[in-house]
Design a protein around this motif. Structure first.
Motif, mmCIF file in Angstrom:
data_model
loop_
_atom_site.group_PDB
_atom_site.id
_atom_site.type_symbol
_atom_site.label_atom_id
_atom_site.label_comp_id
_atom_site.label_asym_id
_atom_site.label_seq_id
_atom_site.Cartn_x
_atom_site.Cartn_y
_atom_site.Cartn_z
ATOM 1 N N ARG A 163 -1.649 -8.412 8.811
ATOM 2 C CA ARG A 163 -1.411 -6.925 8.440
ATOM 3 C C ARG A 163 -1.100 -6.281 9.869
ATOM 4 O O ARG A 163 -2.409 -6.021 10.818
ATOM 5 N N ARG B 89 -0.634 -3.295 10.678
ATOM 6 C CA ARG B 89 -1.348 -2.137 11.184
ATOM 7 C C ARG B 89 -2.814 -2.141 11.577
ATOM 8 O O ARG B 89 -3.193 -1.439 12.570
ATOM 9 N N THR C 78 0.909 -1.102 0.025
ATOM 10 C CA THR C 78 -0.133 0.025 0.034
ATOM 11 C C THR C 78 0.856 1.044 -0.241
ATOM 12 O O THR C 78 0.678 2.180 -0.819
#
Ligand SMILES: Nc1ncnc2c1ncn2[C@@H]1O[C@H](COP(=O)(O)OP(=O)(O)O)[C@@H](O)[C@H]1O
Ligand SMILES: Nc1ncnc2c1ncn2[C@@H]1O[C@H](COP(=O)(O)OP(=O)(O)O)[C@@H](O)[C@H]1O
Ligand SMILES: Nc1ncnc2c1ncn2[C@@H]1O[C@H](COP(=O)(O)OP(=O)(O)O)[C@@H](O)[C@H]1O
Lengths: 483, 112, 483, 483, 112, 112
Positions: free
Chosen positions: E101, E103, B38
Motif C-alpha cells: 500500500r 500510502r 478505501t
C-alpha cells in the motif's frame, strides 16, 4: 460593351436588349441596370421605385432570418448529440440531416399548401409543389398576401419552421428509435400534422378567427413538436437501463460542450425565428422583438441557475442550456406583444419551470434524454398562456385583448388556453396514431442488442466516433480472419 | 523476473516516471484505469437525478524487471507516488516466466 | 377579407381599422400595409418614405451585425473549451453561458444607462432598464442620437459588445476559478467597469472630447477585457502544476479543432463587430471595413506563422488561431481609419506580437491558458496606437489628426496612448478591487483537490465528457453499494 | 452639441462642419446625418436618394452573403477534420486556417486582378492590390461594373469564393501532406489557377463570350477545386495502409458529428454562395435561388439515402452528408436558370452520383478521405451540364439557349460541356505542374514514420486532442528524465 | 494472494461491482478493453468499403485478494456477469507474490 | 495455463491478430497502453514551451493459452509484429492458475 457570363450576366444582356422581360428574378430591374451601367457609382438615377426597394429590404430580412432559423438545425443536432451517448452520436446526426431534407421535400410538396393554401378554416388545399407564379400566389396562398415578399421567400421562411417542429422529436426518442421509423414520422409531421395547426393559427383558420395570439410559434412550432416528442417518447419506451429495479438511473450525454454550443447556435437562430416572423423589415421595429427575445433567453438561464442551486446543490450545465431554450420557447408567442420587463419575467419563470419539469417527467418514467418535452411543450404552453397575462393593450390592440395583468381580464387567457389545448389534443391524437402505426408496421424501436451496441454501428454500420468508442486500431479487412 | 504493477494517482505519474528513469528503469508500460478501494467515488447528480460515480481515475504502471530490482522499484515508486491521503494506490508483484524482445527475439533478462 | 392570426396579423387589423396607431413596431406602417393588401406584388405605391426605408436598412444591418457579434460568444466558448482540459470543459461552457445571460440582464438594467445615458463626462446616469420610448430616447441617450435606428437596436448591438468584454476573462482564469466568483465578476464588469470606459469613448465622455479614436473597440472592448483578464489571472494564481520546481510546464488544451473552429466563428462574428459599428448601412461604405478587417486577420495568421517558424521549429496550431484573433483585435480600433495595406501591416505585426507575448507572459508566471491577455490587451493597445501611426488624413478628418506615417506628427499617437493608458489604469485598479473583494468574500478559487478532480465534477456534479473522462460504464445508482 | 468619440463620431463632426467631404465611407452621407441629428426618429427628410438606398441594400445583401460564404470555411474545416483521424485533426485545422489567410492575401494582391481586372479574354491584368478608388474601379475592373456595389464589397464576395476553391483540396490530400507544400499550392491556386478560370467565365473571358452559363460556380469554384483535389490526391499518393495486399481498407474518420455539423454549416453558407451571386438584392428575386438551392440539397440527401440503401445495406452517415453537398454543388451553376422541380431532380441525381463516385474513385486506388473529388468535381460537372438539360427558355433568355428538355436542343449542352472540359484540362495540367513542382522542391509528402505518428505531432509538435490520443497524464518537462 | 482478472460485458459492470461491494470486496481496478473469442466482431461498411470490426468492447476488472477469497470472488462475479449469451467473458486467476500500500508502505495481506 | 502479454505497435495489430486467428488462437483481449523503453518519447513544444512526451502509443494483447501453445503464440506474434526498428515491443509470459468461462462456469482448459 463586352458580354460576360458572370453571375449577373443576364443584366448584361438586358442592356443590349433593353425591353421588358418577364424573367422572374429580374422583374422591374431592367431600368436600374441600364442606369447602373451608364453610371457605375452610386450617383445614377435608379428606375426602381420605393416599393421595389421596400420589397428588397423585406426579402433581405426574411431570407437572412430564415437562414438563421435554418442554422437552428445545426443547433438541434449539436444539442441532441451532446445530450446522448457516443455510440449513438452519428445516428442522431443522420436523423437530423434526414429531418431537414425529408421535411423540405414534404413541406414543398404538400405541407405548405395544407398550411397556407386556400381552403377552409381547418385545412388549406391549394398550391401543391408551390406551382404558382408570384402573380398567381394571391389565388393560392391568400392568407399570406399581407406580406409583400415573394412566394419563394415565404416558403423558405416557413419550411425551416416546419423542419424545426419535426426535429424536436428526434432528441426525445434518441438512442433507441429505428432510422426508418423516424423517417416515416418526419414525413407525416411536416406534411400534415404541423401544417394543420399552422393553418388554424397562421393560415386563416379557426384559431386565427378567435383572436388566438402566437406571434412566432410557441404553440404552432414548439407545442406541436413538444407534444409529438412526448407521445414519441412514451410509445417508443425508455432506453434500456434507464429505469431498472424501480430506480431512475443517470445516462449522461457524452459532450456538454457540444450541447452548450448547440444552445448558443439555437439562441442565434432564434433571433431570426422571432424577429423574422414580421415577414417584413421596413416600417416595423423588429429590433424590439430582438430585445424581448434576448431578455427572455437570458432570464431563462438565470432562472434555471437559481432553481437548480436551490433544488440540487450544484448547477447542472445542461440545465443552464435548457433554461435558455425554455426562455426562448416561452417568449416566442409573445415577443411582439409584451414589454421588455415582462419578457424577462416570462423567461425567468420558464427557466424555473423547465428544471422542475425535466425532473418531473423523469419521475413519470418518460425517458426524454434531452428534455425536449419540458422545453418545447411545457414552456411552449407557458409562453402561449403568458400573453393572456402580460400582453399589453397597446401591442395587442386590434388583435386580441390585453392580458390579465394589464386589465384585460381573463378573456385573452381563455382564448390562449383554448388554442393550446386544441393543439395538444390534435397532436396527441394524431401522433399516437402515427407512432403506433409505425410500431406495428415498419417498426419503431431497434432490437435490444442493437440498442446496447449502439445505433451507430447497428443502424449505420460504423461508429460516429470510431477511435473513441472502439479504439485506434480495431479494424481489419473482412476475410482476413474476421467473420 | 517479476512484473511490478503499480496503481497510482494520475497526477503523480510524471514524478514517478522521472524517478524510475533516473534509477535506471527505462522500460515501462502505462495504461489508464479506474479504481475503488478505501477511497470511494463521488455521489453527484445529473439533470436532477443522483448518480454514484463508482471509480476514481488512476494510472497503472507495469514494469517487468529482474528479481533483484523488485525492491528498488517498489521503493522508488513508493517514495514518489505518496501524498499521504487515502487513494495513493497499490503495488502488486507478479511472477513472469519469460520475456521476449520482439525486434531481436532475445529472451529472458536480455529482453528487458 | 378574412382576419387571420398569423404572425403579422396586426397588419390585417390595420387595413380594417385604418387609423394612426401608436403601436411601437407598427409605427408609420399603416399606409404601406393598405397598399400591400391592395396590390399584393411589388407594383403598388408604398406610403413608406425614403427615410423609413433608410431606417429599415440601417436597422437590418445593425441587427444582423449584432447577431454575428452574438455568435462570437459561441466562438469564445469553443476557443476557451478547446484550449483547456477535458475535465473543465463543461465548466467553461457554463461560465460562457452565464456570461451572456447575466451580462445581458446587468447591461439592460444599469450598464447601458451608465455607458450611453446622459450624465457627465465620466459617467452616464439615465435610462435605467431601458425604460424609454423611442420618442424619449433623445432625452436619455443623446450620445446615440446621431444613429437613426431604434433604441432596441442600439441596445442589442451594444449588449453583445459588453458581454464580449466580459467573456475575455473566462479563458484567462479557466480551470481553477469558482463558478460563483466568476458570476460576481461578470456583473460588476458589464454593469459598471466596462460602461465607464465606454462612456468616456463612445458615450460623449472626456476621451471622446480629446479626439481619441477607437472605431469598434480595440480599447473599449478588448483592452478592457484583456486587462481584466490579466488582473484576474494574477489574483487567482496559476493552475496547479503549471509552474513547479521552477519550470514552466505544458498543460495542453484538449481540442485544437474546437479551438480553431472557435477562431473561425469569431472571425465571422468580427465582420459584424467592426463593420456593424457604423450603426448604419445606407450611405456608408461599411464594406471597406470588411476589407480592412479581413486583411488584418489574414495577415495576423501569416504573422504568427512566420514568427513561430522562426522562434520554434514547428508552427503551433493554437498560435495560428491566436494570430488571426490578434489581427482582428488590432484592426478593431482603426478599421475605418486606415488604408487596406496598413490594415495588412497592423495585422501582421499583431500576429507576431501575440506569439512573443504569449511566451513572455508565461515566463512572467502569469498563467493564461488561452492567451487572452496577449490577444486582447497587448494587441488591443497595439491597434489603438496604430491609428496614431497609420491613420490617414482623409479618413480621420475632422475626428483627429493623421498618423505619424501620414505626416500628422505625434499628436494623434499621444492621444491614443493617453486613452489606452487611462483605460488600463481604470480597469487594473477596479478589477484588482473586484477580484480581491471576491477572493475574500465568496471565494475566487476552488480547492486544490477540486481543481485536480476538475471543475466539471466538483462545481457541476458531472463531467462535460463523461465517457471520455470516466469511461463508458462507470456510473451507478447511489445506495447500490456506492458511497 | 457635445462632440463624442463614438463609433460614428465622424458624423458628429459633419454636422458641425457641414460641407462635402471626400471621405470614402461617408460619401453622400452628410445631409442625412444632419437630418438625423435634427430629427432623431424616423420622421425626418433624408437627403439620401433612392439610388443610395438601393446601393445600401445591395451592399448589405452581398456583405451578409459573403459572410455566410466565409463561414463555409468553418464548415470545410469541420467536415474534413471529422472525416480524418484524431492524430491529424489539428493539422487539417491549421491547413484550413492558412488556406483562408494565405488565400486572402494572394487574392488581394494578384488573384482578383487576374480574374476581374481588365485584360484579354484569357486573363485580366490590372488593379493589383486593389489599389483603385471606387471612382476608378470602372477602369480597372470593368467586367464587374454592372454591379452597383463598391469594389470592397465585390472583393470580399469574390475572395471567399477563391478560398473555397482552394480549400476543397485539403480534404482530398489530408493525413499525409506536408504543411509547407500545401501552403505553396494554396498560393498558386488562389493567385493564378482559379482566377484564370474565373476570368474566362465571370471576368469577361472567352467562355463568357460563348454563352457558357455558371451562375454561382459549379465549374468556376467546384470543378476547379475538385480537379485540383484529384490531381493532388494522385500525386501525393494514398495514405499508408489504405491499399495493402491488394485490398481496399477502411480508415474511418474520427467524428461523424463534426462532419455532419460541417455539412450543415456548409449548407447554411451555400445560401449566401448561390443567392448572393446576384451581387444585388433590389429588384432581383434572389429568394427563388434560395428555393432551388434548398430543394437540391434536400433531394441530394434523399438521393444518397436511396442509393446507399440499395447498394449497401445500411445508410452510411457520412454519405448522407456528401449527398447534401453533392446536391448543393450541382445546383450551384443552375440555381437561377432552372425551375424548382428541376432543382430537386438535379440534386437527387447528384446525391446518387456521389455515392457511386466515392466507391468508384476508391476502386481506382485514388485515396480521397473526404470524397472531395466526387462531391466537387464530379457533381460540379454534372451541375454544369444540367443547365444544358433543364435550363428554361425564360430564365436563360438572352444569356444562352434553353436546355434539351425545354426544347432548346443540344446547343447549350455543348457549350456547357466545352466549358467543363476546358476547365478540367486547364486545372489538371496546371495542378500537375504545381504538385510535381512542390514534390521535387520543398516536398509534398511527410515521411512514413511521421505519417504513422500523425501530422499533428510531427508537423506541429502537439496533438490536436492530446488527452484522447495520448492519455491524460503523459507529459513532462524536458530534461526531467525525458529525452 | 491472487489477482482475479475478469473480462466482462460493459453493461454488467455496475451489477458485478455492487455485488462485490456487498460481499465485502471494496478494492478493485477496472479498465476498458476489447476482446474476441467465441464471440466475434462485426462486418460492417464505411463509405462503401466492407470492414471487419475485430473486437467487442469489454471491461476488465482486477481484484487482488487473499487466497481464501478467490472462490468467493469468482462465484460473485459469475453470478452477476452472466447473461447466458456468447460473450459473457472469462475469469483468470494469477498468482501475486506481494502487495504494497503506497500510502503506508504496508505489505502483503495488510496492503489490500 | 499461461497468459501471454504482448506489447506491440498499434499499426501491427491487425496483422498479428489475423495470424493468430489463422493459427487457431481466437480468444484474446486487447487494450490501449503507452510505453517507453529503448524507444523514448518526443520532445515537442506547445505555445512556445518545450514539453517531453514521455510515452508512445502501443497496444497490449493478452491471450491465455495452455502451456503447450505458449511457444507457438510467441512465434506467431514475433513474426508478425516485427519491423526491425526500436520500439517493436515485448512479450511476457505469466502463469495463470485457473480460468473460468462465465457463461458456463467451465473451469481450466475448457474455459479457454
Ligand atoms: N484489492 C485490490 N485489487 C486491485 N486494485 C486495488 C485493490 N485495492 C485497491 N486497488 C486500487 O488501488 C487504488 C487505491 O486504493 P485505496 O484503497 O483507495 O487507497 P489506499 O491504497 O491509499 O488505501 C484503488 O483506486 C484501486 O485502483
Ligand atoms: N484465451 C483468451 N485470452 C484472453 N482473453 C480471452 C480469451 N478468450 C476470451 N477472452 C476474452 O473474453 C471475452 C469473451 O469471450 P468469448 O469466448 O467471446 O465468450 P464466452 O466466454 O461466452 O464463450 C472475449 O471478448 C475476450 O475479451
Ligand atoms: N521492462 C519493461 N516492462 C514493461 N514494459 C516494457 C518494458 N520494456 C519495454 N516495455 C514496453 O515495450 C515497448 C517497446 O520497448 P522498447 O524497449 O522501446 O523497444 P524494443 O523492444 O524494440 O527494444 C515499450 O514502449 C513499453 O511499452
Amino acid at each position: 460593351m463586352k458580354t460576360t457570363g458572370f453571375n449577373m450576366s443576364p443584366l448584361m444582356r438586358l442592356s443590349a436588349v433593353p425591353r421588358i422581360v418577364p424573367k422572374r428574378w429580374l422583374a422591374a430591374l431592367a431600368g436600374a441596370v441600364v442606369a447602373a451601367l451608364l453610371v457605375p457609382t452610386a450617383a445614377g438615377a435608379s428606375e426602381l421605385t420605393l416599393v421595389d426597394i421596400e420589397q428588397a429590404v423585406d426579402t433581405l430580412w426574411v431570407v437572412v432570418a430564415g437562414a438563421l432559423v435554418f442554422l437552428m438545425h445545426l443547433g438541434f443536432t449539436m444539442l441532441e448529440a451532446g445530450f446522448t451517448r457516443m455510440k449513438n452520436a452519428a445516428n442522431i446526426c443522420a436523423k437530423n440531416m434526414m429531418n431537414i431534407a425529408v421535411g423540405m421535400i414534404a413541406y414543398w410538396a404538400v405541407g405548405f399548401p395544407f398550411m397556407f393554401g386556400d381552403g377552409n378554416s381547418f385545412l388549406g388545399y391549394s398550391g401543391w409543389f408551390l406551382s404558382v407564379t408570384d402573380a398567381d400566389a394571391a389565388s393560392s396562398f391568400s392568407s399570406l398576401d399581407w406580406a409583400g415578399v415573394s412566394i419563394s421567400t415565404k416558403w423558405f421562411f416557413q419550411v425551416v419552421f416546419a423542419a424545426t417542429a419535426a426535429t424536436i422529436v428526434s432528441g426525445a426518442v434518441a438512442e433507441r428509435t429505428r432510422f426508418t421509423g423516424y423517417l416515416a414520422y418526419v414525413v407525416v409531421l411536416t406534411a400534415f400534422i404541423y401544417p394543420v395547426v399552422g393553418h388554424w393559427v397562421w393560415g386563416g383558420g379557426w384559431l386565427a378567427d378567435l383572436g388566438f395570439l402566437d406571434f412566432a410559434g410557441s404553440t404552432v412550432v414548439h407545442t406541436v413538436g413538444g407534444v409529438a416528442a412526448l407521445v414519441g417518447a412514451i410509445v417508443v419506451g425508455p432506453r434500456v437501463g434507464k429505469y431498472t429495479n424501480g430506480r431512475i438511473r443517470v445516462i449522461p450525454g457524452h459532450s456538454m460542450p457540444l450541447a452548450i454550443a448547440g444552445v448558443l447556435v439555437l439562441w442565434f437562430g432564434w433571433l431570426g425565428f422571432n424577429a423574422g416572423s414580421t415577414l417584413k423589415a421596413a416600417g416595423v421595429d423588429f429590433a424590439s422583438i430582438v430585445l424581448t427575445t434576448n431578455l427572455a433567453a437570458a432570464a431563462g438561464v438565470v432562472g434555471a441557475l437559481v432553481i437548480s442551486r436551490v433544488v440540487y446543490r450544484k448547477p447542472d450545465v445542461g440545465m443552464l442550456g435548457n433554461g435558455g431554450l425554455a426562455g426562448l420557447v416561452a417568449i416566442t408567442a409573445g415577443c411582439a406583444f409584451v414589454d421588455s420587463w415582462a419578457a424577462a419575467v416570462i423567461g425567468f419563470v420558464a427557466g424555473m419551470i423547465v428544471v422542475l419539469s425535466v425532473v418531473g417527467i423523469d419521475r413519470l418514467r418518460v425517458d426524454d434524454p434531452v428534455g425536449a418535452v419540458s422545453v418545447h411543450a411545457v414552456c411552449g404552453i407557458w409562453g402561449t398562456l403568458a400573453i393572456g397575462l402580460f400582453g399589453t393593450a397597446e401591442l395587442t390592440e386590434g388583435l386580441g385583448t390585453a392580458g390579465l395583468f394589464y386589465g384585460g381580464g381573463l378573456n385573452q387567457l381563455g382564448v390562449q388556453a383554448l388554442g393550446s389545448l386544441s393543439t395538444v389534443a390534435w397532436v396527441a391524437i394524431t401522433c399516437l396514431i402515427v407512432f403506433y402505426g409505425i410500431k406495428y408496421t415498419i417498426g419503431l424501436r431497434v432490437d435490444r442488442m442493437h440498442e446496447v451496441d449502439g445505433l451507430d454501428i447497428s443502424e449505420h454500420g460504423m461508429w460516429g466516433y470510431p477511435e473513441s468508442v472502439a479504439g485506434s486500431s480495431y479494424m481489419g479487412t473482412p476475410g482476413n480472419g474476421a467473420s | 523476473m517479476k512484473k511490478v504493477e503499480a496503481i497510482i494517482r494520475r497526477e503523480m505519474l510524471e514524478r514517478v516516471r522521472d524517478a524510475l528513469d533516473k534509477a535506471g528503469f527505462h522500460g515501462l508500460t502505462i495504461s489508464e484505469v479506474r479504481g475503488a478501494g478505501t477511497q470511494r467515488g463521488y455521489t453527484e447528480s445529473y439533470r436532477g437525478v443522483r448518480a454514484a460515480i463508482m471509480f476514481r481515475p488512476k494510472v497503472k504502471m507495469e514494469l517487468v524487471v529482474d528479481d533483484e530490482s523488485v525492491e528498488k522499484v517498489i521503493s522508488v515508486i513508493c517514495e514518489n507516488a505518496v501524498t499521504g491521503e487515502v487513494g495513493d494506490g497499490k503495488i502488486f508483484v507478479i511472477p513472469v516466466e519469460d520475456a521476449v524482445r520482439i525486434r531481436t527475439q532475445q529472451k529472458g533478462q536480455d529482453a528487458l
